[in-house]
Structure formats: C-alpha cells, structure tokens
Scaffold this motif. Structure first.
Motif, PDB file in Angstrom:
ATOM      1  N   LEU A  25       0.837  -1.192   0.000  1.00 35.82           N
ATOM      2  CA  LEU A  25       0.000   0.000   0.000  1.00 35.82           C
ATOM      3  C   LEU A  25       0.875   1.246   0.000  1.00 35.82           C
ATOM      4  CD1 LEU A  25      -3.064   0.872   0.360  1.00 35.82           C
ATOM      5  CD2 LEU A  25      -2.527   1.114   2.784  1.00 35.82           C
ATOM      6  N   THR A  26       0.401   2.305  -0.651  1.00 37.68           N
ATOM      7  CA  THR A  26       1.135   3.558  -0.663  1.00 37.68           C
ATOM      8  C   THR A  26       1.278   4.104   0.761  1.00 37.68           C
ATOM      9  OG1 THR A  26       0.288   4.078  -2.852  1.00 37.68           O
ATOM     10  CG2 THR A  26       1.149   5.904  -1.566  1.00 37.68           C
ATOM     11  N   ARG A  27       2.489   4.481   1.123  1.00 46.55           N
ATOM     12  CA  ARG A  27       2.735   4.942   2.488  1.00 46.55           C
ATOM     13  C   ARG A  27       2.054   6.282   2.759  1.00 46.55           C
ATOM     14  NH1 ARG A  27       6.521   3.129   6.093  1.00 46.55           N
ATOM     15  NH2 ARG A  27       6.729   4.420   7.948  1.00 46.55           N
ATOM     16  N   GLY A  28       2.065   7.193   1.796  1.00 45.61           N
ATOM     17  CA  GLY A  28       1.364   8.452   1.956  1.00 45.61           C
ATOM     18  C   GLY A  28       2.250   9.570   2.473  1.00 45.61           C
ATOM     19  N   VAL A  29       1.744  10.791   2.342  1.00 40.03           N
ATOM     20  CA  VAL A  29       2.509  11.980   2.733  1.00 40.03           C
ATOM     21  C   VAL A  29       1.702  12.873   3.679  1.00 40.03           C
ATOM     22  CG1 VAL A  29       3.886  12.020   0.621  1.00 40.03           C
ATOM     23  CG2 VAL A  29       1.695  13.229   0.681  1.00 40.03           C
ATOM     24  N   THR A  30       0.634  12.374   4.235  1.00 38.69           N
ATOM     25  CA  THR A  30      -0.208  13.177   5.117  1.00 38.69           C
ATOM     26  C   THR A  30      -0.148  12.647   6.550  1.00 38.69           C
ATOM     27  OG1 THR A  30      -2.213  11.845   4.787  1.00 38.69           O
ATOM     28  CG2 THR A  30      -1.771  13.594   3.188  1.00 38.69           C
ATOM     29  N   THR A  31      -0.667  13.455   7.467  1.00 36.58           N
ATOM     30  CA  THR A  31      -0.665  13.061   8.870  1.00 36.58           C
ATOM     31  C   THR A  31      -1.437  11.773   9.097  1.00 36.58           C
ATOM     32  OG1 THR A  31      -0.536  15.389   9.518  1.00 36.58           O
ATOM     33  CG2 THR A  31      -1.255  13.825  11.201  1.00 36.58           C
ATOM     34  N   TRP A  32      -2.593  11.650   8.448  1.00 40.22           N
ATOM     35  CA  TRP A  32      -3.451  10.490   8.703  1.00 40.22           C
ATOM     36  C   TRP A  32      -3.077   9.275   7.869  1.00 40.22           C
ATOM     37  CZ3 TRP A  32      -7.187   7.388   6.318  1.00 40.22           C
ATOM     38  CH2 TRP A  32      -7.998   6.657   7.186  1.00 40.22           C
ATOM     39  N   SER A  33      -2.343   9.443   6.778  1.00 41.74           N
ATOM     40  CA  SER A  33      -2.064   8.317   5.878  1.00 41.74           C
ATOM     41  C   SER A  33      -1.269   7.208   6.554  1.00 41.74           C
ATOM     42  CB  SER A  33      -1.315   8.805   4.632  1.00 41.74           C
ATOM     43  OG  SER A  33      -0.067   9.378   4.975  1.00 41.74           O
ATOM     44  N   GLU A  34      -0.590   7.521   7.660  1.00 44.65           N
ATOM     45  CA  GLU A  34       0.130   6.486   8.396  1.00 44.65           C
ATOM     46  C   GLU A  34      -0.826   5.475   9.024  1.00 44.65           C
ATOM     47  OE1 GLU A  34       3.320   5.878   8.650  1.00 44.65           O
ATOM     48  OE2 GLU A  34       3.912   7.554   7.379  1.00 44.65           O
ATOM     49  N   VAL A  35      -2.060   5.899   9.300  1.00 40.84           N
ATOM     50  CA  VAL A  35      -3.027   5.007   9.949  1.00 40.84           C
ATOM     51  C   VAL A  35      -3.416   3.841   9.039  1.00 40.84           C
ATOM     52  CG1 VAL A  35      -5.332   4.845  10.977  1.00 40.84           C
ATOM     53  CG2 VAL A  35      -3.872   6.833  11.447  1.00 40.84           C
ATOM     54  N   PRO A  36      -3.932   4.093   7.821  1.00 44.46           N
ATOM     55  CA  PRO A  36      -4.259   2.946   6.964  1.00 44.46           C
ATOM     56  C   PRO A  36      -3.032   2.132   6.557  1.00 44.46           C
ATOM     57  CG  PRO A  36      -4.479   5.010   5.749  1.00 44.46           C
ATOM     58  CD  PRO A  36      -4.314   5.374   7.193  1.00 44.46           C
ATOM     59  N   TYR A  37      -1.873   2.794   6.445  1.00 39.77           N
ATOM     60  CA  TYR A  37      -0.656   2.050   6.109  1.00 39.77           C
ATOM     61  C   TYR A  37      -0.311   1.072   7.225  1.00 39.77           C
ATOM     62  CZ  TYR A  37       4.147   1.148   4.637  1.00 39.77           C
ATOM     63  OH  TYR A  37       5.319   0.533   4.255  1.00 39.77           O
ATOM     64  N   PHE A  38      -0.413   1.524   8.469  1.00 39.34           N
ATOM     65  CA  PHE A  38      -0.149   0.647   9.609  1.00 39.34           C
ATOM     66  C   PHE A  38      -1.175  -0.489   9.686  1.00 39.34           C
ATOM     67  CE2 PHE A  38      -1.295  -0.256  14.081  1.00 39.34           C
ATOM     68  CZ  PHE A  38      -0.129  -0.889  14.484  1.00 39.34           C
ATOM     69  N   LEU A  39      -2.451  -0.146   9.528  1.00 40.98           N
ATOM     70  CA  LEU A  39      -3.494  -1.175   9.583  1.00 40.98           C
ATOM     71  C   LEU A  39      -3.308  -2.214   8.478  1.00 40.98           C
ATOM     72  CD1 LEU A  39      -6.656   0.991  10.344  1.00 40.98           C
ATOM     73  CD2 LEU A  39      -5.489  -0.575  11.894  1.00 40.98           C
ATOM     74  N   ASN A  40      -2.939  -1.748   7.288  1.00 41.48           N
ATOM     75  CA  ASN A  40      -2.705  -2.671   6.184  1.00 41.48           C
ATOM     76  C   ASN A  40      -1.589  -3.652   6.518  1.00 41.48           C
ATOM     77  OD1 ASN A  40      -2.707  -3.383   3.106  1.00 41.48           O
ATOM     78  ND2 ASN A  40      -0.591  -2.836   3.554  1.00 41.48           N
ATOM     79  N   ASN A  41      -0.512  -3.163   7.111  1.00 38.08           N
ATOM     80  CA  ASN A  41       0.613  -4.033   7.446  1.00 38.08           C
ATOM     81  C   ASN A  41       0.257  -5.008   8.560  1.00 38.08           C
ATOM     82  OD1 ASN A  41       2.176  -2.804   5.503  1.00 38.08           O
ATOM     83  ND2 ASN A  41       3.196  -1.420   6.927  1.00 38.08           N
ATOM     84  N   VAL A  42      -0.544  -4.536   9.527  1.00 36.56           N
ATOM     85  CA  VAL A  42      -0.966  -5.428  10.605  1.00 36.56           C
ATOM     86  C   VAL A  42      -1.831  -6.559  10.056  1.00 36.56           C
ATOM     87  CG1 VAL A  42      -2.402  -5.602  12.676  1.00 36.56           C
ATOM     88  CG2 VAL A  42      -0.792  -3.703  12.432  1.00 36.56           C
ATOM     89  N   VAL A  43      -2.830  -6.199   9.241  1.00 36.18           N
ATOM     90  CA  VAL A  43      -3.716  -7.225   8.672  1.00 36.18           C
ATOM     91  C   VAL A  43      -2.941  -8.167   7.755  1.00 36.18           C
ATOM     92  CG1 VAL A  43      -5.721  -7.608   7.201  1.00 36.18           C
ATOM     93  CG2 VAL A  43      -5.750  -5.754   8.877  1.00 36.18           C
ATOM     94  N   LEU A  44      -2.016  -7.608   6.963  1.00 33.94           N
ATOM     95  CA  LEU A  44      -1.192  -8.447   6.099  1.00 33.94           C
ATOM     96  C   LEU A  44      -0.366  -9.428   6.920  1.00 33.94           C
ATOM     97  CD1 LEU A  44      -0.065  -9.156   3.305  1.00 33.94           C
ATOM     98  CD2 LEU A  44       1.626  -7.328   3.618  1.00 33.94           C
ATOM     99  N   GLY A  45       0.215  -8.947   8.027  1.00 34.96           N
ATOM    100  CA  GLY A  45       0.993  -9.832   8.885  1.00 34.96           C
ATOM    101  C   GLY A  45       0.141 -10.938   9.488  1.00 34.96           C
ATOM    102  N   VAL A  46      -1.067 -10.587   9.950  1.00 33.77           N
ATOM    103  CA  VAL A  46      -1.975 -11.592  10.519  1.00 33.77           C
ATOM    104  C   VAL A  46      -2.333 -12.640   9.471  1.00 33.77           C
ATOM    105  CG1 VAL A  46      -4.296 -11.962  11.437  1.00 33.77           C
ATOM    106  CG2 VAL A  46      -2.905 -10.064  12.292  1.00 33.77           C
TER     107      VAL A  46
END
Length: 299
Positions: A25-46
């Motif tokens: 997923l695109t990491r993003g350049v905004t304050t909030w974009s870190e949230v979906p990036y983190f969630l994506n990595n967590v779900v992918l890891g699970v």
C-alpha cells in the motif's frame, strides 16, 4: 541499485501512483495516511501468519500422514479444548483488528479544528474546486474546473497518431494523469473537504492522502487531510461514472504556506470586479456643467 535509484528519482518528480514494482500500500505523505498504512501491514501480517499455520498443517498432514505410509485415521469425533482454542483465538484477532480500524475511522471522521475548507464537486468528466475559507476567513469567487490536460486529451483520440510516451512533465510520463488546473493546497494545514456530485456517483481519490471519498448527488461527504511534504500528488476518479471515467484525473499541488498565501491573493485579485469607469467619466462631465453657467453670465 541503479534501477532503485531511477525509480526513486521518478517518484520525486511527480509522485504519481502506483510506482513500478510497487507491491505494498502507498505509504502516503499526510498526517493520517500512516493510519491505513499501519493497519494494512498489521492485517497483512496476521493473514501471512494464519496462512503459514493453515497451509503448513495441511501440507504436513498430506505428506507425513498419507495412506501410502500406513497412516490410520483417529476415531475421535471432536476435542473440546482444541475447538475452544481455534474459536477463541480468531475472535480475539477480529476484536483487535476491529478496535484498531474503529480508532482509525473515528480519527478520520474528526474534522474539528480544520484551518481550511475545500468544496469538491464531481462532473462527467471533470472536477470543480471551490475554496470556501482559509484560516478563519471566508474566500469568495475562487474556484475553477479541473479536467484532463489538452495534450493527453488530444493524444487519446482514436487515430490521433500521437505517442502517449511523449506526453511528459519534467521528464515524467503524465499521459492521462495530468490536468489543466491542479488543486493548490498548503502544507502543514488541516484541510476539510466537502465532497459531492452534480450528476452521477464519482469518487475522489489521491492514494498519497490515504483515503478516497465518494461524491454522491444530493449528499455531502466530508474528509480531511494535512499534507506534510510539498510536491505534486496524483489520483483519479475511483468510481465507474461513464464512458470517460478513465479520463478524469486528479492533481494536487502542495506548496508552502507562504507560496499558497501569494497564490490565493493572486486568485482573489484576478476574480475581483474591475473598478467602474463611470466615476472617472463623471468628473469631466460635472466640470463642463459647472463651466456652462459661468460662460452664460459673462455674456
């Protein structure tokens, strides 16, 4: 190494998405974009861990306990402890993921404290941007349509004979992902978007912002962003909206707050009504009127 360097340089020029070789997923350049990036990595890891466990157990059972090796199936029908374990663990995983996702959605829905408001209206097949307010002050008559750039539009025509790879901006291929007028926004500013449509359902999506929002006729949806880095960020309509759905890109130009203030002042000055010429013409007319009685008295 040289390929990675080339890709990094290209991404810095236009920040288009996706990039060649991109898998995550695109990491993003905004304050909030870190949230979906983190969630994506967590779900992918699970999912990876569950996949390894499930498919690992399946392949072990298939090859180690196969009939040709004399394996005999067990006669028991169930095991209460095993059933409790494989029911409890997935429930805990789902609750944890739901808790994380809910927190992310709540933070995304919170537009309080916004320093700027932009109205986005979708049309077939272009976008309109209206600047509503900035730093607590209303903005009037600053808005414009944004559509596919002329060169891309000309190139895409059937039998145009033009080369799509020749459509570039600063050496970066921008065929079908460039517009005539980008949306100009300041960085380090919480910006509220009010998004709607004038005809059919569209969807405003810039991947580096970390979200997309449907533009629905008769409904106003809200979203927000706070851009951390200057640059040009590209997106597109993400909802099938008609025959030219693929030709309504989105381009956001993020600039410093100082540059944005200058740009906004220029836009407001350009949209201000021209001073009436009647006042300048009235002065000579009144002088001539006053001079007429004086001449009459001298006669």
């Amino acid at each position: 190494m040289s390929l990675a360097l080339a890709l990094a340089l290209c991404s810095g020029l236009a920040q288009a998405n996706p990039e060649p070789g991109q898998l995550n997923l695109t990491r993003g350049v905004t304050t909030w974009s870190e949230v979906p990036y983190f969630l994506n990595n967590v779900v992918l890891g699970v999912c990876v861990v569950i996949g390894i466990l499930v498919f690992g157990a399946m392949f072990i059972a298939m090859f180690r306990f196969r009939k040709s090796r004399g394996a005999v199936p067990e006669k028991w029908s169930h095991n209460t402890m095993v059933e409790v374990i494989w029911t409890t663990i997935p429930v805990l995983i789902l609750v944890a993921l739901a808790w994380l996702a809910t927190g992310g959605l709540v933070s995304f829905a919170d537009t309080t404290g916004s320093q700027m408001t932009i109205k986005v209206t979708g049309y077939q097949w272009k976008w309109r941007y209206d600047y509503v307010d900035y730093l607590g002050k209303p903005i009037s008559k600053v808005g414009y349509m944004s559509k596919l750039d002329a060169l891309s539009d000309k190139t895409r025509q059937l039998h145009s004979g033009l080369d799509p790879y020749a459509v570039t901006t600063d050496g970066y291929n921008t065929y079908l992902i460039n517009v005539d007028k980008p949306l100009v926004l300041p960085i380090h500013t919480k910006i509220r978007f009010v998004i709607t449509s004038d005809d059919v359902i569209h969807s405003w999506w810039v991947p580096q912002f970390g979200w997309k929002m449907d533009a629905i006729p008769g409904i106003v949806n809200t979203a927000w962003t706070n851009i951390n880095e200057t640059g040009t960020y590209r997106g597109q309509c993400a909802e099938l909206c008609g025959q030219d759905h693929g030709f309504m890109p989105i381009v956001v130009k993020a600039v410093s707050q100082e540059d944005f203030a200058k740009w906004l002042a220029d836009q407001q000055q350009a949209s201000a009504p021209a001073p009436a010429a009647a006042s300048s013409a009235a002065a000579p007319a009144s002088a001539q009127t006053a001079a007429a009685p004086a001449k009459a008295g001298n006669g």
